[in-house]
Scaffold this motif. Structure first.
Motif, mmCIF file in Angstrom:
data_model
loop_
_atom_site.group_PDB
_atom_site.id
_atom_site.type_symbol
_atom_site.label_atom_id
_atom_site.label_comp_id
_atom_site.label_asym_id
_atom_site.label_seq_id
_atom_site.Cartn_x
_atom_site.Cartn_y
_atom_site.Cartn_z
ATOM 1 N N LEU A 151 1.118 -1.216 0.134
ATOM 2 C CA LEU A 151 -0.102 0.133 0.011
ATOM 3 C C LEU A 151 0.855 1.175 -0.079
ATOM 4 N N LEU A 152 1.962 1.342 0.926
ATOM 5 C CA LEU A 152 2.754 2.322 1.135
ATOM 6 C C LEU A 152 3.288 3.058 -0.462
ATOM 7 N N PHE A 153 3.956 2.051 -1.125
ATOM 8 C CA PHE A 153 4.776 2.536 -2.354
ATOM 9 C C PHE A 153 3.652 3.213 -3.553
ATOM 10 N N PRO A 154 2.682 2.631 -3.729
ATOM 11 C CA PRO A 154 1.878 3.333 -4.500
ATOM 12 C C PRO A 154 1.362 4.356 -4.016
ATOM 13 N N LEU A 155 0.872 4.497 -2.587
ATOM 14 C CA LEU A 155 0.578 5.996 -2.151
ATOM 15 C C LEU A 155 1.488 6.975 -2.193
ATOM 16 N N ILE A 156 2.674 6.691 -2.150
ATOM 17 C CA ILE A 156 3.934 7.697 -2.345
ATOM 18 C C ILE A 156 3.938 8.049 -3.824
#
Lengths: 224, 132
Positions: free
Chosen positions: B97-102
């Motif tokens: 989730l973290l990387f697409p959000l960034i």
């Protein structure tokens, strides 16, 4: 290594439990290994659904208004009903696992049948929800043909809705197959306190299906 | 130590549960049902912003999921390796989730005219003229 299983009449003439495979040192080791395998599978399941959850999370953030507007087409009451049905089925499942572990064969069978009925109820409610949406044209992507006022990106919400609840529904159906198989075997008397691994593992799977729904329900039905 | 575990496990199919399982499981079910009522009720209340409602809903969902995992899935009483596998599944989901959000949060909106590199396509008159 002597292993005597005294509580299963008719068994135990071979020096070890007939359910013990020869590459395992003990029943306990066999059970633990099976459980680790099941948990590894469940971790992949978390990531399988995870892709959809991540996609939903990001697109909901990008198109918050459209997703909010689209979710009004879902019936909170039916979502709530299905949540209760699945939670109750998780309880009957864990009770079935417990019953199998203490040699209560009849209770195991009855609890598994109730679990199966709950799963069936869930799918029937899902069927009514789906047919209502198909009738209104609230379908994914290019198949979206809703005539009423709507925002452009609402079709994207329904892409996620159908893929997420659809994949979850497939898991419920597969769970029903597995539970039916357990009912057959439990009724035949295959399980006892010394060996009930299939009941335990299908139980873990069933609880994961419940756990995923616990997140699907607020995300799809309750976003405000 | 291991011999003791072995003896115990072989006679009970390795059932390390609570003292009174039906009672504990029923209490967990009641807690889950109450939390479901709370989350539905909370969805009718406006807590000021949409994101507050989402945080409340997901917090309740996580409490429910933890109850299911700890009690119904026996993680509280199980060998820790199973909990480790479960938790690592969720940790990797967090990374996922973290990387697409960034990526999405740091990206410009391509549809926003303010970021269009060729204003000539929209405004054919004097490309150098400031638009206010």
């Amino acid at each position: 290594m002597s292993m005597t299983v005294v509580d299963t009449p008719g068994h135990g003439h071979h020096g070890h439990d007939p359910n013990q495979q020869h590459h395992f040192a003990s029943m306990a080791q066999q059970f633990d290994s099976a459980k680790i395998g099941m948990w590894l599978f469940l971790a992949t399941e978390i990531l399988l659904f995870g892709g959809l959850f991540v996609g939903y999370g990001i697109m909901q953030g990008q198109h918050a208004e459209a997703f909010k507007s689209a979710h009004h087409h879902l019936d909170k009451r039916l979502g709530f009903l299905n949540t209760v049905v699945l939670l109750v089925s998780s309880w009957t499942m864990v009770m079935a696992v417990y019953s199998a572990s203490v040699n209560k064969r009849k209770a195991t069978v009855i609890l598994l049948i109730i679990t199966l009925l709950c799963a069936g109820t869930f799918m029937v409610v899902k069927y009514f929800e789906y047919s209502h949406k198909i009738h209104d044209g609230l379908l994914p992507g290019k198949y979206f043909s809703y005539k009423g006022p709507h925002l452009e990106r609402e079709r994207m919400f329904f892409s996620f809705y159908f893929m997420m609840t659809g994949l979850h529904g497939i898991h419920v159906l597969l769970g029903m197959v597995a539970i039916s198989w357990l009912i057959f075997r439990a009724n035949r008397g295959d399980f006892s306190s010394s060996w009930y691994t299939p009941v335990d593992l299908v139980g873990l799977y069933w609880h994961l299906v419940d756990l995923i729904w616990i997140y699907l329900f607020p995300l799809l039905y309750l976003i405000q | 130590m291991s011999a003791h575990e072995h003896d115990h496990a072989s006679s009970h199919g390795d059932h390390h549960g609570p003292k009174n399982p039906p009672r504990v499981f029923t209490a967990v079910l009641i807690a889950l049902l109450i939390l479901t009522f709370i989350t539905v009720g909370a969805s009718y209340v406006n807590f000021g912003s949409d994101s507050v409602n989402v945080v409340i809903a997901l917090t309740i969902a996580t409490i429910k999921a933890s109850l299911v995992a700890l009690f119904f899935m026996h993680l509280k009483y199980d060998k820790p390796v199973n909990a480790l596998i479960a938790v690592s599944g969720f940790l990797f989901l967090g990374l996922f989730l973290l990387f697409p959000l960034i990526d999405f949060e740091s990206r410009m909106d391509a549809d926003d005219p303010a970021y269009q590199s060729k204003p000539a396509a929209i405004a054919p008159t004097a490309p150098a003229a400031p638009q206010h």
